[in-house]
Design an enzyme around this catalytic site. Structure first.
Site, PDB file in Angstrom:
ATOM      1  N   PHE A   1       0.861  -1.188   0.000  1.00 16.36           N
ATOM      2  CA  PHE A   1       0.000   0.000   0.000  1.00 16.36           C
ATOM      3  C   PHE A   1       0.894   1.233   0.000  1.00 16.36           C
ATOM      4  O   PHE A   1       1.721   1.407   0.882  1.00 16.36           O
ATOM      5  CB  PHE A   1      -0.939   0.030   1.213  1.00 16.36           C
ATOM      6  CG  PHE A   1      -1.954   1.131   1.105  1.00 16.36           C
ATOM      7  CD1 PHE A   1      -3.112   0.964   0.363  1.00 16.36           C
ATOM      8  CD2 PHE A   1      -1.729   2.363   1.708  1.00 16.36           C
ATOM      9  CE1 PHE A   1      -4.032   1.992   0.214  1.00 16.36           C
ATOM     10  CE2 PHE A   1      -2.651   3.401   1.575  1.00 16.36           C
ATOM     11  CZ  PHE A   1      -3.804   3.210   0.828  1.00 16.36           C
TER      12      PHE A   1
ATOM     13  N   ASP B   1       9.414   2.617   1.446  1.00 11.86           N
ATOM     14  CA  ASP B   1       8.261   3.379   1.921  1.00 11.86           C
ATOM     15  C   ASP B   1       8.149   3.146   3.425  1.00 11.86           C
ATOM     16  O   ASP B   1       7.669   2.117   3.873  1.00 11.86           O
ATOM     17  CB  ASP B   1       7.005   2.897   1.184  1.00 11.86           C
ATOM     18  CG  ASP B   1       5.730   3.579   1.687  1.00 11.86           C
ATOM     19  OD1 ASP B   1       5.775   4.188   2.769  1.00 11.86           O
ATOM     20  OD2 ASP B   1       4.700   3.487   0.999  1.00 11.86           O
TER      21      ASP B   1
ATOM     22  N   LYS C   1       2.864  10.041   8.245  1.00 13.17           N
ATOM     23  CA  LYS C   1       2.214   9.605   9.479  1.00 13.17           C
ATOM     24  C   LYS C   1       2.817  10.210  10.756  1.00 13.17           C
ATOM     25  O   LYS C   1       2.482  11.313  11.136  1.00 13.17           O
ATOM     26  CB  LYS C   1       2.200   8.077   9.522  1.00 13.17           C
ATOM     27  CG  LYS C   1       1.266   7.473   8.441  1.00 13.17           C
ATOM     28  CD  LYS C   1       0.894   6.073   8.753  1.00 13.17           C
ATOM     29  CE  LYS C   1       0.051   5.432   7.666  1.00 13.17           C
ATOM     30  NZ  LYS C   1      -1.371   5.684   7.800  1.00 13.17           N
TER      31      LYS C   1
HETATM   32  C1  LIG Z   1       3.131   2.338   3.783  1.00 13.00           C
HETATM   33  C2  LIG Z   1       2.206   3.451   3.422  1.00 13.00           C
HETATM   34  N1  LIG Z   1       2.519   4.252   2.396  1.00 13.00           N
HETATM   35  C3  LIG Z   1       1.726   5.290   2.037  1.00 13.00           C
HETATM   36  C4  LIG Z   1       0.547   5.544   2.702  1.00 13.00           C
HETATM   37  C5  LIG Z   1      -0.310   6.698   2.279  1.00 13.00           C
HETATM   38  O1  LIG Z   1      -0.202   7.722   3.206  1.00 13.00           O
HETATM   39  P1  LIG Z   1      -1.286   8.913   3.208  1.00 13.00           P
HETATM   40  O2  LIG Z   1      -2.586   8.322   3.623  1.00 13.00           O
HETATM   41  O3  LIG Z   1      -0.724   9.892   4.207  1.00 13.00           O
HETATM   42  O4  LIG Z   1      -1.318   9.478   1.834  1.00 13.00           O
HETATM   43  C6  LIG Z   1       0.184   4.726   3.776  1.00 13.00           C
HETATM   44  C7  LIG Z   1      -1.093   4.967   4.483  1.00 13.00           C
HETATM   45  O5  LIG Z   1      -1.626   4.141   5.153  1.00 13.00           O
HETATM   46  C8  LIG Z   1       1.026   3.655   4.143  1.00 13.00           C
HETATM   47  O6  LIG Z   1       0.710   2.835   5.155  1.00 13.00           O
END
Ligand SMILES: Cc1ncc(COP(=O)(O)O)c(C=O)c1O
Length: 409
Positions: free
Chosen positions: A139, A224, A253
């Site tokens: 994700f 990520d 986050k």
């Molecule tokens: C690993 C990871 N990358 C990217 C995102 C996307 O982040 P945002 O919701 O701040 O756009 C998330 C959100 O849950 C995530 O867990």
């Protein structure tokens, strides 16, 4: 009419229905690891706004820093130098393997930036490489390129055609990465632990093997760390525990403890590919969000919070694992630090368990349909964990009562 009912009616009437039926509560305030709803009922929080509120609620030093900055200056734009932005960039570089930083407003945007940077890196080199290998069940966010990077068909289908040039491989399978590399590949992008995919921790050596593949083929290695970064697993960055040094790291986050901010960090060679005009943001890196980031980093680095996360995480994992002995509905416990998942038996919907826990005053998350997800504020204490395990024990017992064993009436 009760406050919650009023909010529900406004939400139903005016808000785009992308979140479906929400959990039936609106939180109104918080202190430490406790949230209070609009009726004043307390809840112990094991979700931290999806792994965001690492310092908990109304943290005195964080709140004072953000309040002071609010009163002083919130936003100016990136046409001017921004003090807190420069200082936060310095702090992140000092404490990471990266050399330069760009600030965004969210995790998806941080990943968009990383994707653009990887493509620009090879453009500058005059090489036609643009494809990015990502993992199935990953994700990476909801903007179009981050969504395309996300290896989950269900998120793509309604928005086809997706931006091209992403290739998906099974997670925790370095050979599959090797096999997917071709002459157009520019990068491999992975989560060190898959969060939304169900708190999936790869086997030891996986990330190192992928890093080796990247080095051998001259690809950029992007991690990520939007969910795992900023202390969640007991180190500032999860990859420090995996013995790798990515070329690009994305964060969001926890970085702002709830004040929206994301970032992508890169080693100099990759970072140098961005030239004036290649990327930008109106809000990204503004004085308020960067002050929040500085306050979070200060707490993580100048207190024992990282060590506390490791120790409390180990205690928590053991407590959840013990519950497995008494409840066959629990199929497994996974994760590291304060990023833990409890896999439930196939047909048990995690949302129902989370709803029952909520009624008993505990906020827990779910992932991948039948995984309970625990990503509490890092300031959570053993007493909170003991209270949660008692709650889960009674919730699982009540399930046993509802489902009589085969052969009984
Ligand atoms: C690993 C990871 N990358 C990217 C995102 C996307 O982040 P945002 O919701 O701040 O756009 C998330 C959100 O849950 C995530 O867990």
């Amino acid at each position: 009419m009760k406050e919650l009912q009023k909010i529900k009616e406004l939400d139903a009437r005016y808000f785009m229905n992308t979140f479906g039926p929400r959990f039936p509560v609106a939180f109104d305030s918080g202190e430490g690891c406790t949230l209070f709803d609009t009726e004043g009922k307390p809840y112990i929080d094991f979700f931290a706004g999806i792994a965001v509120n690492v310092l908990g609620y109304a943290h005195p030093r964080f709140t004072a820093a953000v309040q002071e900055q609010c009163a002083r200056l919130i936003h100016t734009s990136n046409f001017y130098y921004v003090g807190p932005q420069a200082r936060l960039a310095q702090a992140l570089v000092t404490h990471s393997c990266a050399d330069r930083v760009f600030f965004t407003n969210s995790g998806a945007e941080a990943n968009e930036g990383a994707i653009k940077l990887a493509r620009k890196y090879f453009y500058e080199k005059g090489e036609k490489r643009y494809e990015i290998i990502t993992a199935k069940h990953s994700f990476h966010g909801r903007t179009l390129a981050a969504l395309a990077a996300t290896g989950q068909e269900k998120y793509h289908a309604p928005f086809e055609p997706m931006p091209p040039s992403f290739r998906y491989v099974p997670y925790d399978d370095a050979a599959a990465v090797e096999a997917a590399v071709n002459e157009t590949t520019c990068a491999v992008m992975l989560e060190p632990i898959q969060g939304e995919g169900g708190v999936i921790e790869p086997g030891e050596g996986y990330l190192q093997a992928v890093q080796d593949i990247c080095r051998r083929h001259g690809l950029l290695f992007i991690l990520d760390e939007v969910q795992t970064g900023m202390g969640r697993t007991g180190k500032l960055f999860c990859h420090e525990q995996c013995g790798v040094e990515p070329d690009i790291i994305t964060l969001a986050k926890a970085l702002g403890n709830g004040v929206p901010i994301g970032a992508f960090l890169a080693k100099q060679e990759a970072a140098a590919a961005f030239k004036p005009g290649d990327h930008g943001s109106t809000f990204g890196g503004n004085p308020l969000s960067c002050t929040a980031g500085l306050a979070v980093l200060h707490e993580l680095l100048s207190t024992n919070l990282l060590e506390h996360t490791q120790k409390t995480g180990a205690y928590f994992k053991e407590a959840l694992t013990k519950l497995m002995g008494s409840h066959s509905v629990i199929a497994g416990v996974r994760g590291r630090g304060l990023m833990l998942g409890m896999q439930l038996a196939d047909k048990v919907p995690a949302r129902e368990i989370a709803l029952k826990a909520l009624k008993k005053g505990f906020v827990i998350g779910t992932a991948a349909g039948n995984t309970l997800r625990f990503v509490p504020p890092l300031v959570i204490q053993r007493g909170h964990i003991d209270a949660l395990t008692r709650c889960l024990d009674s919730v699982f017992k009540s399930l046993n009562h509802q489902t009589p064993k085969e052969g009984t009436k």
